[in-house]
Write an enzyme that holds these catalytic residues in place. Structure first.
Site, mmCIF file in Angstrom:
data_model
loop_
_atom_site.group_PDB
_atom_site.id
_atom_site.type_symbol
_atom_site.label_atom_id
_atom_site.label_comp_id
_atom_site.label_asym_id
_atom_site.label_seq_id
_atom_site.Cartn_x
_atom_site.Cartn_y
_atom_site.Cartn_z
ATOM 1 N N ASP A 13 -5.310 2.788 -6.926
ATOM 2 C CA ASP A 13 -4.006 3.461 -6.999
ATOM 3 C C ASP A 13 -4.019 4.847 -6.365
ATOM 4 O O ASP A 13 -3.293 5.753 -6.794
ATOM 5 C CB ASP A 13 -3.520 3.557 -8.461
ATOM 6 C CG ASP A 13 -3.384 2.188 -9.092
ATOM 7 O OD1 ASP A 13 -3.024 1.241 -8.364
ATOM 8 O OD2 ASP A 13 -3.650 2.070 -10.301
ATOM 9 N N GLU A 14 -4.812 5.012 -5.331
ATOM 10 C CA GLU A 14 -4.913 6.318 -4.670
ATOM 11 C C GLU A 14 -3.739 6.569 -3.732
ATOM 12 O O GLU A 14 -3.552 7.689 -3.238
ATOM 13 C CB GLU A 14 -6.225 6.403 -3.857
ATOM 14 C CG GLU A 14 -7.505 6.319 -4.676
ATOM 15 C CD GLU A 14 -8.005 4.887 -4.849
ATOM 16 O OE1 GLU A 14 -7.239 3.956 -4.511
ATOM 17 O OE2 GLU A 14 -9.132 4.703 -5.321
ATOM 18 N N GLY A 15 -2.973 5.507 -3.454
ATOM 19 C CA GLY A 15 -1.875 5.632 -2.487
ATOM 20 C C GLY A 15 -2.220 4.936 -1.179
ATOM 21 O O GLY A 15 -1.708 5.300 -0.115
ATOM 22 N N LYS A 16 -3.057 3.903 -1.279
ATOM 23 C CA LYS A 16 -3.491 3.188 -0.071
ATOM 24 C C LYS A 16 -2.296 2.576 0.666
ATOM 25 O O LYS A 16 -2.188 2.687 1.888
ATOM 26 C CB LYS A 16 -4.486 2.064 -0.449
ATOM 27 C CG LYS A 16 -5.767 2.588 -1.087
ATOM 28 C CD LYS A 16 -6.666 1.472 -1.567
ATOM 29 C CE LYS A 16 -6.130 0.675 -2.723
ATOM 30 N NZ LYS A 16 -5.993 1.403 -3.993
ATOM 31 N N GLY A 17 -1.409 1.916 -0.107
ATOM 32 C CA GLY A 17 -0.256 1.253 0.508
ATOM 33 C C GLY A 17 0.597 2.250 1.282
ATOM 34 O O GLY A 17 1.023 1.980 2.401
ATOM 35 N N GLY A 40 -1.570 -3.475 -6.479
ATOM 36 C CA GLY A 40 -0.153 -3.143 -6.388
ATOM 37 C C GLY A 40 -0.028 -1.955 -5.457
ATOM 38 O O GLY A 40 -0.462 -0.860 -5.794
ATOM 39 N N HIS A 41 0.473 -2.197 -4.256
ATOM 40 C CA HIS A 41 0.555 -1.147 -3.246
ATOM 41 C C HIS A 41 2.024 -0.791 -3.012
ATOM 42 O O HIS A 41 2.812 -1.651 -2.622
ATOM 43 C CB HIS A 41 -0.114 -1.612 -1.939
ATOM 44 C CG HIS A 41 -1.587 -1.882 -2.108
ATOM 45 N ND1 HIS A 41 -2.367 -2.421 -1.133
ATOM 46 C CD2 HIS A 41 -2.414 -1.670 -3.167
ATOM 47 C CE1 HIS A 41 -3.618 -2.538 -1.575
ATOM 48 N NE2 HIS A 41 -3.658 -2.085 -2.809
ATOM 49 N N GLN A 223 -7.889 -1.985 -4.712
ATOM 50 C CA GLN A 223 -8.683 -1.359 -5.781
ATOM 51 C C GLN A 223 -9.385 -0.105 -5.221
ATOM 52 O O GLN A 223 -8.883 0.506 -4.309
ATOM 53 C CB GLN A 223 -9.689 -2.348 -6.391
ATOM 54 C CG GLN A 223 -9.042 -3.458 -7.210
ATOM 55 C CD GLN A 223 -8.488 -4.602 -6.400
ATOM 56 O OE1 GLN A 223 -9.174 -5.153 -5.562
ATOM 57 N NE2 GLN A 223 -7.255 -4.988 -6.642
ATOM 58 N N LEU A 331 -0.857 15.584 -3.557
ATOM 59 C CA LEU A 331 -1.129 17.018 -3.760
ATOM 60 C C LEU A 331 0.064 17.686 -4.438
ATOM 61 O O LEU A 331 -0.091 18.618 -5.221
ATOM 62 C CB LEU A 331 -1.437 17.691 -2.409
ATOM 63 C CG LEU A 331 -1.917 19.132 -2.505
ATOM 64 C CD1 LEU A 331 -3.296 19.211 -3.163
ATOM 65 C CD2 LEU A 331 -1.965 19.809 -1.137
HETATM 66 P P1 GDP Z 1 -2.282 1.979 -4.100
HETATM 67 O O1 GDP Z 1 -2.563 0.873 -5.041
HETATM 68 O O2 GDP Z 1 -3.507 2.732 -3.714
HETATM 69 O O3 GDP Z 1 -1.480 1.558 -2.904
HETATM 70 O O4 GDP Z 1 -1.375 3.029 -4.922
HETATM 71 P P2 GDP Z 1 -0.113 2.665 -5.870
HETATM 72 O O5 GDP Z 1 1.028 2.320 -5.016
HETATM 73 O O6 GDP Z 1 -0.504 1.711 -6.937
HETATM 74 O O7 GDP Z 1 0.070 4.057 -6.596
HETATM 75 C C1 GDP Z 1 0.375 5.226 -5.898
HETATM 76 C C2 GDP Z 1 1.726 5.753 -6.396
HETATM 77 O O8 GDP Z 1 1.922 7.079 -5.960
HETATM 78 C C3 GDP Z 1 2.908 4.965 -5.851
HETATM 79 O O9 GDP Z 1 3.947 4.983 -6.786
HETATM 80 C C4 GDP Z 1 3.311 5.759 -4.602
HETATM 81 O O10 GDP Z 1 4.679 5.589 -4.268
HETATM 82 C C5 GDP Z 1 3.035 7.157 -5.074
HETATM 83 N N1 GDP Z 1 2.604 8.109 -4.027
HETATM 84 C C6 GDP Z 1 1.818 7.883 -2.952
HETATM 85 N N2 GDP Z 1 1.563 9.029 -2.298
HETATM 86 C C7 GDP Z 1 2.196 10.008 -2.983
HETATM 87 C C8 GDP Z 1 2.284 11.416 -2.836
HETATM 88 O O11 GDP Z 1 1.709 12.025 -1.952
HETATM 89 N N3 GDP Z 1 3.029 12.105 -3.762
HETATM 90 C C9 GDP Z 1 3.669 11.473 -4.784
HETATM 91 N N4 GDP Z 1 4.351 12.223 -5.644
HETATM 92 N N5 GDP Z 1 3.614 10.141 -4.956
HETATM 93 C C10 GDP Z 1 2.869 9.418 -4.070
HETATM 94 P P1 IMO Z 2 -4.816 -1.261 -6.345
HETATM 95 O O1 IMO Z 2 -5.128 -2.068 -5.098
HETATM 96 C C1 IMO Z 2 -6.139 0.119 -10.261
HETATM 97 C C2 IMO Z 2 -8.616 -2.642 -12.582
HETATM 98 C C3 IMO Z 2 -8.026 -3.193 -13.869
HETATM 99 C C4 IMO Z 2 -9.291 -3.357 -14.689
HETATM 100 C C5 IMO Z 2 -10.315 -3.807 -13.658
HETATM 101 C C6 IMO Z 2 -10.533 -5.306 -13.606
HETATM 102 O O2 IMO Z 2 -3.384 -1.210 -6.686
HETATM 103 O O3 IMO Z 2 -5.486 0.079 -6.273
HETATM 104 P P2 IMO Z 2 -9.079 -7.307 -12.608
HETATM 105 O O4 IMO Z 2 -7.697 -7.769 -12.957
HETATM 106 O O5 IMO Z 2 -9.263 -6.923 -11.193
HETATM 107 O O6 IMO Z 2 -10.142 -8.255 -13.083
HETATM 108 O O7 IMO Z 2 -9.282 -5.969 -13.500
HETATM 109 O O8 IMO Z 2 -9.837 -3.341 -12.402
HETATM 110 N N1 IMO Z 2 -7.786 -2.863 -11.371
HETATM 111 C C7 IMO Z 2 -7.097 -1.900 -10.763
HETATM 112 N N2 IMO Z 2 -6.892 -0.604 -11.107
HETATM 113 N N3 IMO Z 2 -5.615 -0.364 -9.114
HETATM 114 C C8 IMO Z 2 -5.845 -1.642 -8.735
HETATM 115 O O9 IMO Z 2 -5.470 -2.130 -7.540
HETATM 116 C C9 IMO Z 2 -6.562 -2.492 -9.603
HETATM 117 N N4 IMO Z 2 -6.927 -3.796 -9.571
HETATM 118 C C10 IMO Z 2 -7.682 -4.001 -10.655
HETATM 119 O O10 IMO Z 2 -7.109 -2.299 -14.439
HETATM 120 O O11 IMO Z 2 -9.692 -2.113 -15.183
HETATM 121 MG MG MG Z 3 -1.987 0.236 -6.953
#
Ligand code: GDP
Ligand code: IMO
Ligand code: MG
Length: 442
Positions: A13-17, A40-41, A223, A331
């Site tokens: 969930d670093e913001g890869k998408g 979830g991106h 992940q 940031l």
């Molecule tokens: P991913 O799984 O690495 O693609 O990240 P997620 O989409 O699960 O979580 C990142 C969340 O932060 C999403 O809701 C994005 O819309 C949001 N996001 C991404 N970059 C930024 C940013 O620079 N600032 C803010 N406020 N939100 C961001």
């Molecule tokens: P994105 O791509 C954050 C975590 C789950 C759990 C562990 C194992 O959006 O960054 P699993 O269902 O894969 O067997 O769960 O990994 N996890 C994630 N956490 N972002 C994800 O994907 C994740 N995908 C799995 O919460 O701790």
């Molecule tokens: Mg995610």
């Protein structure tokens, strides 16, 4: 510069998408190489939000080929729902390609994932309940069912019968639950086959051809490094190779073909599910970050655990992934904090660790050592030039670069596509050399 791998450097969930979407404006192909719909991106475009679980985040560009590689595990029901949703929103999905060798998530994988977590009780991993662990188990034990099996009803039925016999025995005898019905699964999956058949190819040929032709290819990690099956905080990990090296296995390209690895790094840290998290803040700071950063899972909606940036863990990530540059995201979320901390070491048993300790118990029990910095008050979400950031925000970035000895190439200050600061022009030169496409309107 042709093939670039983008990975998450923390716990996902670093913001890869968001970053893949941004860079996709300049590439020909985006390839997912591991994970499944546990990912979830999120991509935000104007007032529209796209939540992608299986489909690569390049899909919003009508001429980018989007590949789901062999290392991905596919729940066809989720894939089809995602395709339908995108189509409804006017997105071109004809450029999707699905590997014939990817494994299928079957209904029993989901049942067993949930039941397994329930059995573990307090020791549960906190999985996404998407069947990810059980499907990779079957892959490793050579009893999995692959996408290509969908194309031959006879083979599919034989494999399903064989698998279900054993899975139902476990479901009934170990978990005291109702067995699953073979005919129901068979009929459902036949329908899925009809719908996705046209996208199925051997994607390794496609990807290697693209690289041979000097096309620009982005590999999209899911992940994060600390959730990697080998290098993460086992057993609190996912079941695939989330690191840059995972590309070779999950997309079928050799290591020599990859030119650059970029780590997506949140300006602080979040984690969903169980497991060690040395810099976790359970009080006011954690709540502040969760609220301001809207830190709730894209896939499960669970509140994310939040804490300070952990340089010890990041250094490990930089090493394991052979990182060339870092993209800092979110940031803007740190604006308004009086002081900001960075963890530079762990203290445990009278010892100080400046690199990841060799035993995980230490990670569970250690006390983080922090360097503290002055924060900033200004809203930075519309800044698009590094020089215009408040001085303390600039020095936060420079500190990170200094500690990791890796340049920060981009800084994201908002979820929307345009909220970006280009810090290192050379990355832009290398990746963005290709003509920009016209802005997408959806
Ligand atoms: P991913 O799984 O690495 O693609 O990240 P997620 O989409 O699960 O979580 C990142 C969340 O932060 C999403 O809701 C994005 O819309 C949001 N996001 C991404 N970059 C930024 C940013 O620079 N600032 C803010 N406020 N939100 C961001
Ligand atoms: P994105 O791509 C954050 C975590 C789950 C759990 C562990 C194992 O959006 O960054 P699993 O269902 O894969 O067997 O769960 O990994 N996890 C994630 N956490 N972002 C994800 O994907 C994740 N995908 C799995 O919460 O701790
Ligand atoms: Mg995610």
């Amino acid at each position: 510069m042709s093939a670039v791998v983008i990975i998450g450097s923390q716990w996902g969930d670093e913001g890869k998408g968001r970053i893949i979407d941004l860079l996709s404006n300049h590439v020909d192909m985006v390839v997912r190489f591991q994970g499944g719909d546990n990912a979830g991106h999120t991509v935000v475009l104007g007032d529209k939000k796209f939540k992608l679980h299986l489909i690569p985040s390049g899909i919003l560009y009508p001429d980018v080929i989007c590949v789901i590689g062999n290392g991905v595990v596919i729940n066809p029901e989720v894939l089809i729902a995602e395709l339908d949703d995108l189509e409804k929103k006017g997105i071109n999905i004809s450029n999707l390609r699905i590997s014939c060798n990817a494994h299928l998530v079957m209904p029993y994988h989901i049942v067993l994932d949930k039941a397994g977590e329930h059995r573990l009780g307090k020791s549960k991993i906190g999985t996404t309940h998407k069947g990810i662990g059980p499907v990779y188990e079957d892959k490793a034990s050579r009893s999995g069912i692959r996408i290509q099996d969908l194309l031959d009803p006879k083979i599919f039925r034989t494999k399903l019968e064989e698998s279900l016999k054993f899975k139902n025995a476990v479901i009934e005898k170990v978990y005291n639950m109702e067995p699953l019905d073979l005919e129901e699964i068979f009929t459902k999956y036949r329908k899925y086959a009809d719908r996705i058949e046209k996208y199925i190819v051997d994607t390794s040929f496609l990807t290697n051809k693209a690289i041979n032709e000097n096309k620009k290819v982005l590999f999209e990690g899911a992940q994060g490094t600390l959730l990697d099956i080998d290098h993460g905080t086992y057993p609190f990990v996912t079941s695939s190779s989330t690191i840059s090296g995972g590309v070779c296995i999950g997309a079928g390209v050799g290591p020599g073909r990859i030119d650059e690895a970029i780590a997506i790094t949140k300006a602080y840290v979040t984690r969903v599910g169980s497991g060690p998290f040395p810099t976790e803040e359970e009080g006011d700071i954690g709540n502040y970050l969760r609220k301001k950063g809207v830190e709730y899972g894209t896939t499960t909606g669970r509140p994310r655990r939040c804490g300070w940036l952990d340089i010890v863990a990041l250094k490990y990530s930089v090493m394991i992934n052979s990182i060339d540059s870092i993209v800092i995201t979110k940031l803007d979320v740190l604006s308004g904090l009086k002081n900001i901390k960075i963890c530079t070491g762990y203290k445990h048993g009278g010892k100080i660790y400046s690199s990841l300790p060799p035993h995980q118990t230490i990670l569970h029990k250690c006390e983080p050592i922090y360097e503290e910095f002055k924060g900033w008050d200004e809203d930075i979400s519309t800044v698009n030039n590094f020089g215009e950031l408040p001085e303390n925000a600039r020095s936060y970035i420079e500190k990170i670069e200094g500690m990791l000895k890796v340049p920060v190439s981009l800084i994201s200050v908002g979820a929307e596509r345009s909220r970006i600061i280009v810090r290192d022009e050379s990355l832009v030169q290398r990746l963005f050399k290709q003509k920009r496409r016209s802005a997408l309107t959806v």
